[in-house]
Design a protein around this motif. Structure first.
Motif, short mmCIF file in Angstrom:
data_model
loop_
_atom_site.label_atom_id
_atom_site.label_comp_id
_atom_site.label_asym_id
_atom_site.label_seq_id
_atom_site.Cartn_x
_atom_site.Cartn_y
_atom_site.Cartn_z
N PRO A 6 23.81 -1.56 -3.70
CA PRO A 6 22.83 -0.53 -3.29
C PRO A 6 21.47 -0.70 -3.95
O PRO A 6 20.50 -0.06 -3.54
CB PRO A 6 23.50 0.77 -3.72
N TYR A 7 21.38 -1.56 -4.98
CA TYR A 7 20.12 -1.76 -5.71
C TYR A 7 19.54 -3.16 -5.48
O TYR A 7 18.71 -3.62 -6.26
CB TYR A 7 20.33 -1.51 -7.20
N ALA A 8 19.98 -3.81 -4.42
CA ALA A 8 19.57 -5.20 -4.18
C ALA A 8 18.05 -5.36 -4.15
O ALA A 8 17.49 -6.23 -4.82
CB ALA A 8 20.18 -5.70 -2.87
N ALA A 9 17.37 -4.52 -3.38
CA ALA A 9 15.92 -4.64 -3.25
C ALA A 9 15.20 -4.31 -4.55
O ALA A 9 14.13 -4.86 -4.85
CB ALA A 9 15.41 -3.75 -2.12
N LEU A 10 15.78 -3.40 -5.35
CA LEU A 10 15.14 -2.97 -6.60
C LEU A 10 15.18 -4.05 -7.67
O LEU A 10 14.54 -3.92 -8.72
CB LEU A 10 15.81 -1.70 -7.13
N PHE A 18 5.46 -2.44 -5.19
CA PHE A 18 5.17 -1.90 -3.86
C PHE A 18 5.62 -0.45 -3.74
O PHE A 18 4.90 0.40 -3.21
CB PHE A 18 5.85 -2.77 -2.80
N LEU A 19 6.82 -0.15 -4.25
CA LEU A 19 7.34 1.21 -4.17
C LEU A 19 6.48 2.18 -4.97
O LEU A 19 6.21 3.30 -4.52
CB LEU A 19 8.79 1.27 -4.68
N LEU A 20 6.03 1.77 -6.17
CA LEU A 20 5.18 2.64 -6.98
C LEU A 20 3.84 2.87 -6.30
O LEU A 20 3.34 4.02 -6.27
CB LEU A 20 4.97 2.01 -8.37
N MET A 21 3.30 1.81 -5.74
CA MET A 21 2.03 1.95 -4.99
C MET A 21 2.19 2.92 -3.83
O MET A 21 1.36 3.80 -3.63
CB MET A 21 1.59 0.57 -4.49
N TRP A 158 9.03 6.98 0.36
CA TRP A 158 8.05 7.70 1.17
C TRP A 158 8.41 9.19 1.24
O TRP A 158 7.55 10.05 1.07
CB TRP A 158 8.02 7.09 2.57
N LYS A 159 9.69 9.48 1.45
CA LYS A 159 10.10 10.87 1.55
C LYS A 159 10.04 11.58 0.19
O LYS A 159 9.73 12.77 0.10
CB LYS A 159 11.52 10.97 2.13
N PHE A 193 -4.63 1.86 -5.13
CA PHE A 193 -5.47 0.71 -4.79
C PHE A 193 -5.38 -0.37 -5.87
O PHE A 193 -5.24 -1.57 -5.58
CB PHE A 193 -6.92 1.16 -4.62
N VAL A 194 -5.43 0.03 -7.13
CA VAL A 194 -5.33 -0.92 -8.24
C VAL A 194 -3.97 -1.62 -8.24
O VAL A 194 -3.87 -2.84 -8.44
CB VAL A 194 -5.55 -0.19 -9.59
N LEU A 195 -2.91 -0.86 -7.99
CA LEU A 195 -1.56 -1.43 -7.99
C LEU A 195 -1.36 -2.47 -6.89
O LEU A 195 -0.57 -3.41 -7.04
CB LEU A 195 -0.52 -0.33 -7.83
N THR A 196 -2.08 -2.32 -5.80
CA THR A 196 -1.93 -3.25 -4.68
C THR A 196 -2.18 -4.69 -5.11
O THR A 196 -1.52 -5.62 -4.64
CB THR A 196 -2.89 -2.87 -3.53
#
Length: 421
Positions: A6-10, A18-21, A158-159, A193-196
């Motif tokens: 369940p944590y593969a992408a993490l 990307f998630l934090l941004m 996102w949610k 923007f900075v994180l991107t």
């Protein structure tokens, strides 16, 4: 890599960035939406003005969607996303200035209102690029084997941001005021923007660089309309969101029906997203690949029932419960739809397919906001919401009967193929 991890992408560093941004961006965006709706209704006391907010965003978002998808498929995704965020920060700054008493104290209500509508219109233009860019970028950050898991975490993030933004938006209006809250939104967008730039540039996978716009757009639309699973999922969500959306007029219920003020307004908004978050995290442990189509139809049916329940409720806690259930059902349908899109879309067409998705589903949010505001104006808010819920139920029955490909859809084999790639 474990098949059911369940944590593969993490476990991928860039995906966490990307998630934090996205968390910061959507948190600010969600809070800005809540605050602006509150401010506009406070200025006008007219539910139709809330519908106009949706209309101002849908016009550019819908008309630019296909062209934006073409541009996304032709350009490098990281820098394109950074440009979108930079321009969005200007909108946030403008909205702050339009609510700053020192600047607009001598302005007429109509001048402030038209200024807000203008910035919302520009935001709709940008939104036509946001969706396809983010959708395409995720597929370049993670390997195919973890697409479904990445889609779940991305949508859950996102949610999560949406629920926090909705909750904080309502409370911050009371604690800090509208202008200070919008200043905070500007700061959050600047941080995203900075994180991107912590994400590396990605290759352009489209082999038809320089393809005529007409041919490119035609290919994207044809692909969607020829794939019955994608077309059915998008149509179902589009009509459900169009008629079942209540967010646009929640301020009417908070102020005039439930009488719970700005804090209650924030709780009502947050309850929707909270329901989505819980079900989304559950789906990381319980895959939705088996009997996918039937699960999607059931989820949207439950969504419609909960909307009717909310419209008929005059008790605050019942309204919260109904919105929570609607969010839970919507969360499941969102995960299923995103998984279908990720697994069924070729890499070189992700921008265009995501744009068609935004035309079907994303734009229907704003059109749904206009429909909700108009229905509330004509029938009253309660009757308008109940009508929307019944239309959602009718849509589920119609698509369930007319689209057997979606009804019988099962993604088990598709996910197994990706795991073996």
């Amino acid at each position: 890599m474990a098949k059911n991890d369940p944590y593969a992408a993490l476990r991928i560093k860039e995906f966490n960035i990307f998630l934090l941004m996205r968390l910061l961006l959507v948190f600010g965006w969600s809070m800005q939406f809540i605050v602006i709706e509150w401010q506009v209704y406070s200025l006008t006391k007219d539910p139709l003005s809330l519908g106009i907010i949706g209309l101002m965003e849908i016009i550019p978002a819908f008309t630019m969607a296909l062209f934006a998808g073409h541009i996304v498929d032709q350009r490098e995704k990281r820098n394109l996303l950074a440009l979108c965020i930079a321009l969005f920060s200007l909108i946030s700054l403008g909205l702050f200035l339009l609510t700053w008493p020192r600047l607009v104290s001598n302005w007429s209500t109509h001048s402030v209102l038209y200024g807000i509508y203008g910035l919302v219109f520009f935001g709709g233009f940008l939104r036509s690029f946001f969706g396809p860019t983010i959708f395409s970028l995720v597929a370049l950050i993670v390997p195919k084997a973890v697409y479904p898991n990445a889609a779940t975490w991305s949508t859950s993030t996102w949610k999560t941001a949406a629920v926090l933004g909705a909750l904080c938006g309502g409370f911050f209006i009371s604690w800090m005021g509208v202008d200070t809250t919008l200043c905070l939104v500007f700061i959050l967008v600047a941080l995203s923007f900075v994180l991107t730039f912590q994400i590396k540039k990605k290759p352009i996978l489209n082999k038809k660089i320089g393809e005529p716009v007409k041919d490119s757009l035609k290919a994207g639309v044809q692909f969607v309309f020829q794939n019955k699973a994608i077309l059915g999922a998008l149509t179902l969500d589009m009509i459900a969101v169009l008629f079942g959306g209540t967010v646009a007029i929640l301020s009417v219920f908070a102020q005039d029906i439930l009488n719970v003020g700005s804090q209650g307004f924030g709780i009502l908004n947050a309850s929707i997203s909270l329901g989505s978050i819980i079900t989304m995290f559950i789906t990381t442990y319980i895959p939705i690949s088996k009997n996918t189509g039937k699960k999607l139809l059931v989820a949207v049916f439950i969504f419609g029932l909960s909307i009717i329940g909310f419209g008929l409720s005059s008790l605050f806690w019942v309204s919260i419960l109904m919105l929570f259930i609607s969010g839970a059902a919507d969360g499941i349908s969102m995960i299923i739809r995103q998984t279908i899109l990720q697994l069924k879309t070729p890499d070189e067409m992700r921008g265009r397919v995501s744009s068609v998705n935004s035309m079907f589903v994303g734009s229907s949010n704003e059109l749904g906001a206009f429909e909700s505001g108009l229905a509330a104006k004509i029938m009253g808010p309660v009757a308008g919401v109940v009508f929307g819920g019944f239309m959602t139920l009718l849509t589920v029955f119609a698509i369930g009967v007319k689209n057997p490909v979606l009804r019988e859809l099962d993604l088990t084999e598709d996910m197994q193929i990706n795991l073996n790639d």
